[in-house]
Write an enzyme that holds these catalytic residues in place. Structure first.
Site, short mmCIF file in Angstrom:
data_model
loop_
_atom_site.label_atom_id
_atom_site.label_comp_id
_atom_site.label_asym_id
_atom_site.label_seq_id
_atom_site.Cartn_x
_atom_site.Cartn_y
_atom_site.Cartn_z
CB CYS A 409 -0.93 0.01 1.20
SG CYS A 409 -2.19 -1.29 1.16
CG ASP A 410 3.79 2.67 3.08
OD1 ASP A 410 3.02 3.65 3.20
OD2 ASP A 410 4.34 2.12 4.03
#
Length: 502
Positions: A409-410
């Site tokens: 997700c980062d």
């Protein structure tokens, strides 16, 4: 992926083996690109490029992600490159095509892990061992725990009766899991959580200043546009034109970056790789993450290899945003910029004088790009995986929902933030109006949840009958990747710009 993002950005696309973008630009997304790896599927890319290796650290061996992480990354990068080239064409550049590959998307997603694996030895070893969160409660609720400070971590587990020495031993691997993709924790922590109901765990967490996020059994929302682009009330003025585009299609664009961790810095790194001049605002003395081992030589100084992978090539302004003098220096910098990219908490932005309205008065026509987690308690990667249902897609067959310790997700949050920012720059040139861009870790997770593909489900964690990377340092020395990697003075590996413009 690239075609959908471009259309949603207001650009016409004709699909085929090669995308025709805006009637004037060709965009090609291939499997291997300029590398010589023999890959032709998502699973083969994950195996050969180290994605399965990093994801598999929690399982004890290479394990393919159950979603098309590398392909989605490549699609977002393809849209980003095409938007940047279209903007540059409006300003007189002669770009006619842009190419990117799934291999390059995978490697860019692993950039901090590659840098750490190839940095010189510094007397420091990454934690090893399998396992990791989520934790389970007595009433069967699986949850992620986020503690950004050691004090909150200690208080929470002490309240549950875990001995202080055990809690202390668990803190280093828990704290470093974002950079290592490994989180071997003592079994006493899991046993303590299983002895308590979820409602009480939530109360204890609130008292101790840590956050709990229940793990969804399935994604509630799939796909969607991963950024929101809105026209501002002011017209664009001056700057950003570039001259010759020697550095890339964003040559001449100035970006002020106020971010931390991975999402925002990676977005700024992508913009710098496209040719923008990115100036990073850091606290006096520099970002504390600069000193996290292992260290590498960058510009004649020793700096964290992971930090360098995300921030190399940026300028730095040290300023204390809590002081009037520091805020004044940042406002002066913004007055000559084209983009403000920040990941500041919404509650703090107005107090710092950096909300969209205040900044518009400083620099009419600015592209204002905000990267966030996506909601209360969703400021970091693993809680977002849990809340979004992505963890459920990544779990081994028959097992409970389980996030990957690879920060998907980062990474995708950073890529979509950069893509949205470039879309804002292109829209500003097209419409003559300021633009505001909003993206989040949650929107990136939902984008990944909404894409099927050949990576399949969790299906026991197997890998394909193809070459499988089990050592990123060995991978970096593979001559077949010579065209997509570069090395610092001490041999630390960094990922080159993933686009080929012609």
């Amino acid at each position: 992926m690239a075609a959908g993002l471009l259309r949603a950005s207001g650009v016409g696309v004709a699909e085929g083996e090669v995308l025709e973008v805006g009637g004037e630009l060709a965009c090609r997304v291939s499997w291997a690109g300029p590398s010589a790896l023999p890959v032709g599927s998502e699973r083969e890319v994950q195996a050969a490029c180290g994605v399965a290796h990093v994801h598999g650290r929690r399982y004890g061996g290479p394990t393919v992600l159950g979603v098309d992480f590398a392909s989605v990354a490549a699609g977002v990068l393809g849209a980003t490159g095409a938007l940047a080239a279209l903007r540059a064409r409006r300003l007189g550049a002669a770009y006619r095509e842009v190419g990117v590959s799934v291999v390059q998307g995978a490697l860019l997603g692993l950039s901090q892990y590659l840098a750490a694996a190839t940095a010189p030895e510094q007397g420091w070893a990454e934690p090893t061992g399998t396992g990791g969160p989520p934790f389970g409660s007595a009433d069967g609720v699986w949850f992620e725990l986020e503690a950004l400070e050691a004090d909150g971590w200690l208080r929470f587990w002490s309240e549950l009766g875990v001995p202080r020495r055990v809690v202390g031993r668990a803190w280093p691997p828990f704290q470093s899991r974002y950079g290592t993709a490994a989180c071997p924790l003592p079994p006493e922590l899991f046993a303590a959580a299983r002895a308590v109901g979820y409602a009480r765990l939530v109360r204890v967490a609130a008292e101790c200043g840590v956050e709990l996020t229940a793990v969804a059994e399935r994604p509630a929302v799939l796909g969607g546009m991963p950024w929101r682009l809105r026209a501002g009330a002011t017209a664009a003025v001056g700057g950003g034109g570039g001259s010759g585009f020697a550095r890339g299609p964003l040559d001449g664009v100035t970006v002020v970056e106020i971010t931390r961790r991975v999402q925002g810095p990676l977005a700024g790194r992508v913009l710098a790789l496209l040719g923008a001049a990115v100036v990073r605002v850091e606290p006096p003395g520099g970002d504390p993450l600069r000193g996290v081992p292992p260290l590498a030589e960058v510009g004649g100084a020793a700096v964290s290899a992971r930090f360098a992978a995300l921030n190399r090539g940026k300028g730095v302004l040290e300023a204390d945003l809590r002081s009037a003098e520091g805020r004044s220096s940042v406002r002066e910098l913004i007055g000559g910029a084209d983009v403000l990219l920040h990941s500041l908490a919404p509650a703090k932005v107005a107090g710092l004088g950096l909300d969209a309205e205040a900044v518009a008065a400083l620099r009419p026509g600015l592209v204002y790009a905000q990267a966030s987690g996506g909601g209360p308690g969703l400021s970091t990667d693993y809680p977002v995986q849990a809340h979004s249902g992505l963890a459920a897609l990544l779990a081994p067959a028959g097992g409970p929902p389980r996030p990957t310790l690879l920060t998907v997700c980062d990474v995708l949050g950073g890529l979509v933030c950069a893509a949205g920012t470039v879309a804002g720059l292109e829209a500003r040139e097209r419409t003559g109006r300021a633009q505001r861009v909003e993206s989040s870790l949650l929107s990136a997770a939902r984008l990944l949840c909404g894409v099927g593909g050949d990576a399949g489900t969790g299906a026991g964690g197997g890998v394909v009958d193809a070459e499988v990377c089990t050592d990123l340092a060995v991978l970096a020395r593979d001559p077949r990747l010579a065209a997509v990697l570069e090395f610092g003075a001490d041999g630390c590996a960094f990922v080159r710009a993933p686009w080929e413009f012609g």
